[in-house]
Design an enzyme around this catalytic site. Structure first.
Site, PDB file in Angstrom:
ATOM      1  N   HIS A   1      -9.940   0.747  -1.577  1.00 32.71           N
ATOM      2  CA  HIS A   1      -9.880   1.332  -0.239  1.00 32.71           C
ATOM      3  C   HIS A   1     -11.252   1.181   0.423  1.00 32.71           C
ATOM      4  O   HIS A   1     -12.285   1.365  -0.223  1.00 32.71           O
ATOM      5  CB  HIS A   1      -9.582   2.827  -0.310  1.00 32.71           C
TER       6      HIS A   1
ATOM      7  N   HIS B   1       0.833  -1.218   0.000  1.00 35.12           N
ATOM      8  CA  HIS B   1       0.000   0.000   0.000  1.00 35.12           C
ATOM      9  C   HIS B   1       0.861   1.258   0.000  1.00 35.12           C
ATOM     10  O   HIS B   1       1.234   1.789   1.043  1.00 35.12           O
ATOM     11  CB  HIS B   1      -0.968   0.008   1.190  1.00 35.12           C
TER      12      HIS B   1
ATOM     13  N   ASP C   1       1.426   4.109   2.840  1.00 40.94           N
ATOM     14  CA  ASP C   1       0.395   4.956   2.235  1.00 40.94           C
ATOM     15  C   ASP C   1       1.033   6.142   1.474  1.00 40.94           C
ATOM     16  O   ASP C   1       1.228   6.048   0.271  1.00 40.94           O
ATOM     17  CB  ASP C   1      -0.605   5.424   3.300  1.00 40.94           C
TER      18      ASP C   1
ATOM     19  N   GLU D   1     -11.606   3.113   6.179  1.00 49.54           N
ATOM     20  CA  GLU D   1     -10.633   4.073   6.692  1.00 49.54           C
ATOM     21  C   GLU D   1     -11.389   5.270   7.265  1.00 49.54           C
ATOM     22  O   GLU D   1     -11.406   5.509   8.461  1.00 49.54           O
ATOM     23  CB  GLU D   1      -9.686   4.530   5.573  1.00 49.54           C
TER      24      GLU D   1
END
Ligand code: ZN
Length: 339
Positions: free
Chosen positions: A200, A16, A281, A203
């Site tokens: 995704h 990621h 990220d 989150e």
């Protein structure tokens, strides 16, 4: 002091990492200078910017900083440099396999269109992989703020380049916008083309967004997914199906998803048997890279070296790496733990 093993020597896979977000801050300064782009103070301080993405304004601010940084990537040489440096940083952190995530649409205007952009990116990945010895592949990510038809175009493009290094299809940006199922056709195209589905979810919004990724997009990995921790039934489902969550703890804390490193539910997911692949990220904006995520698990959540080794194995198993690379990395994990 029980733990002395160096986490930057623990072999792992990095699943990621966003394209512009992987940039070194020093490289951003140089490129901004080259193109006369005025960077906001938040990107020049040497410290990661203060961000909070738990509301739409905060997310917009984060996205605006990302867009400014991305506007400094204009030539094939810039792209080559970015990818090579991302690979170098990953190697330094013990990564033996990197899957970098990119929406080529964003780079297309400066590179002559979508297909030339894709070619430049994949050539850069090839070259960086050869120069550093790091196995690298690409996830093409659609933007959920845009029309689902654009996502379908990208999915077809991703499939077309499956034999050139594209291994997966993602979906990024503000989870509060649009529904996962708006993108179901795009994901069907990607899956039918042999790509893994890694959107995704979980989150910025809760467990329902993770369920949507499973039910509507047949996700085999979830970008983040940490909010699944709020739903024991969902954790069981992820564990039973072996769906890996690409958890990015430093990102979660930087964006205010969790207040402190201790609050990221790594332990909860781990104990529930949900496979994880720790990721950085956007190191450019969050100030830490891959090994630091494992460091955080050790320091703030009391992960033992045996548990950290298991996290590394989970990252390798969830990767698209070919069998020989996996075997080598898994053997390296055992050696690290035995050392
Ligand atoms: Zn992400």
């Amino acid at each position: 002091m029980a733990s002395v093993r160096d986490l930057s020597l623990l072999p792992k896979a990095h699943l990621h990492l966003h394209f512009t977000g992987s940039m070194r801050s020093t490289t951003l300064l140089e490129l901004a200078d080259k193109y006369g782009v005025h960077l906001p103070d938040a990107l020049t301080g040497g410290e990661p910017p203060k961000l909070r993405a738990t509301d739409e304004r905060g997310w917009f601010r984060f996205q605006r900083l990302y867009d400014i940084a991305r506007s400094c990537l204009r030539s094939p040489e810039d792209i080559q440099r970015l990818v090579r440096e991302a690979a170098e940083e990953d190697v330094r952190d013990g990564s033996g396999w990197l899957e970098i995530q990119v929406d080529p649409t964003s780079y297309a205007p400066h590179l002559g269109g979508l297909i030339p952009a894709m070619e430049v990116i994949l050539d850069a990945v090839d070259a960086a992989s050869r120069e550093t010895g790091l196995g690298m592949r690409v996830l093409v990510a659609a933007n959920r703020m845009k029309h689902p038809l654009e996502a379908r175009t990208l999915a077809r493009l991703a499939v077309r380049y499956a034999d050139r290094g594209v291994v997966g299809f993602g979906l990024s940006n503000d989870e509060r916008r649009g529904m996962a199922r708006d993108f179901d056709r795009a994901f069907a195209i990607a899956r039918d083309g042999g790509l893994l589905a890694a959107p995704h979810g979980g989150e910025l919004t809760g467990p329902a967004s993770v369920r949507d990724c499973l039910d509507d997009l047949s996700a085999s990995r979830i970008g983040h997914g940490v909010r699944a921790a709020e739903d024991p039934g969902l954790l069981r489902r992820l564990a039973e199906r072996g769906v890996t969550c690409e958890v990015c703890p430093a990102s979660n804390v930087a964006l205010g998803v969790y207040e402190k490193p201790e609050d990221v539910p790594l332990r909860k997911l781990f104990d529930a048997g949900v496979p994880m692949a720790l990721g950085a990220d956007d190191p450019l904006l969050f100030g830490s890279r891959l090994a630091a995520q494992y460091e955080l698990a050790r320091r703030h959540q009391d992960f033992t070296d045996a548990e950290l080794a298991e996290l590394a194995r989970q990252s390798v198993r969830a990767s698209a790496a070919p069998a020989d690379v996996r075997d080598k990395l898994l053997a390296g994990v055992d050696a690290w733990l035995a050392g």
